[in-house]
Design a protein around this motif. Structure first.
Motif, mmCIF file in Angstrom:
data_model
loop_
_atom_site.group_PDB
_atom_site.id
_atom_site.type_symbol
_atom_site.label_atom_id
_atom_site.label_comp_id
_atom_site.label_asym_id
_atom_site.label_seq_id
_atom_site.Cartn_x
_atom_site.Cartn_y
_atom_site.Cartn_z
ATOM 1 N N VAL A 82 1.547 -4.305 11.715
ATOM 2 C CA VAL A 82 2.004 -4.418 10.761
ATOM 3 C C VAL A 82 1.231 -4.873 8.871
ATOM 4 N N LEU A 83 1.889 -3.344 7.514
ATOM 5 C CA LEU A 83 1.325 -3.330 7.397
ATOM 6 C C LEU A 83 2.917 -3.541 6.287
ATOM 7 N N ILE A 84 2.141 -4.701 5.163
ATOM 8 C CA ILE A 84 3.390 -5.227 4.268
ATOM 9 C C ILE A 84 2.551 -4.275 2.709
ATOM 10 N N PRO A 85 3.526 -4.483 1.675
ATOM 11 C CA PRO A 85 2.875 -4.200 0.292
ATOM 12 C C PRO A 85 2.985 -5.907 0.054
ATOM 13 N N ILE A 86 2.158 -6.001 -0.415
ATOM 14 C CA ILE A 86 1.788 -7.433 -0.988
ATOM 15 C C ILE A 86 2.820 -8.247 -2.150
ATOM 16 N N THR A 87 3.259 -6.923 -3.442
ATOM 17 C CA THR A 87 4.845 -7.566 -3.600
ATOM 18 C C THR A 87 5.893 -7.974 -2.764
ATOM 19 N N LYS A 88 5.810 -8.011 -1.635
ATOM 20 C CA LYS A 88 6.658 -8.271 -0.322
ATOM 21 C C LYS A 88 6.600 -9.404 -0.089
ATOM 22 N N VAL A 89 5.200 -9.917 0.179
ATOM 23 C CA VAL A 89 5.572 -10.857 1.667
ATOM 24 C C VAL A 89 5.604 -12.033 0.686
ATOM 25 N N MET A 90 6.377 -12.792 -0.704
ATOM 26 C CA MET A 90 6.724 -14.248 -0.421
ATOM 27 C C MET A 90 7.941 -13.561 -0.232
#
Length: 187
Positions: A148-156
């Motif tokens: 699963v690839l998740i944008p850094i901006t969505k991780v928090m």
């Protein structure tokens, strides 16, 4: 304040010894001289956890079933390794095996104890930038992994929503973000 003292091991024996689980039973003497004859310790191999970031600023996660907690969890690629294997080599190997992604360079962020009251192992947290998918997954018999690839901006946000809730993964994310922001871990 009196100084802390280590516990004294009076006897120790392996009560479970197979490829999946090793448990040691210790008879210990506390600093108070009280004896505890059934303190159980899980002998576990160290684990390498890697925070892989693509050139598009996405983090490569894995989603997989974890039987002990009976949950499908979103976490960073990770895996056990032997004492003879270097933690960075292990992180690179686990990244490629679980995801097919490779990294030109991996740095070590920190080494943490996993569960020190009961487990012997450490977690080695690593970071890799500009990872690229180069091959197919090479999974073990117990692994059924979705990449699963998740944008850094969505991780928090996913951590706050408890969609990412594995402690080693969260530690690697925070230390990795701290490193990437230009601060050292000790600041």
């Amino acid at each position: 304040m009196k100084p802390l003292k280590k516990w004294k091991i009076l006897k120790s024996k392996l009560v479970v010894d197979n490829q999946w689980c090793k448990i040691r039973q210790d008879e210990i003497e506390l600093p108070t001289k009280q004896i505890i004859d059934d303190y159980f310790v899980n002998i576990r191999p160290d684990i390498a956890v890697i925070l892989p970031i693509t050139p598009q600023k996405e983090i490569v996660f894995v989603r997989q079933y974890r039987h002990a907690v009976e949950e499908i969890l979103l976490e960073l690629p990770a895996g056990a390794f032997s004492e003879s294997e270097d933690s960075i080599v292990a992180a690179a190997r686990e990244l490629e095996e679980e995801t097919g992604y490779v990294a030109d360079q991996i740095i070590k962020l920190a080494t943490l104890y996993d569960n020190p009251p009961k487990d012997t192992n450490k977690i080695h947290l690593c970071l890799a930038e500009n990872v690229q998918q180069k091959s197919k997954q090479k999974l073990d018999i117990t692994e059924d992994i979705e990449v699963v690839l998740i944008p850094i901006t969505k991780v928090m946000e996913l951590i706050t929503k408890e969609e990412i809730c594995v402690s080693g993964t969260i530690a690697a994310i925070f230390l990795g973000f701290n490193y990437l922001s230009g601060r050292t871990v000790t600041e």
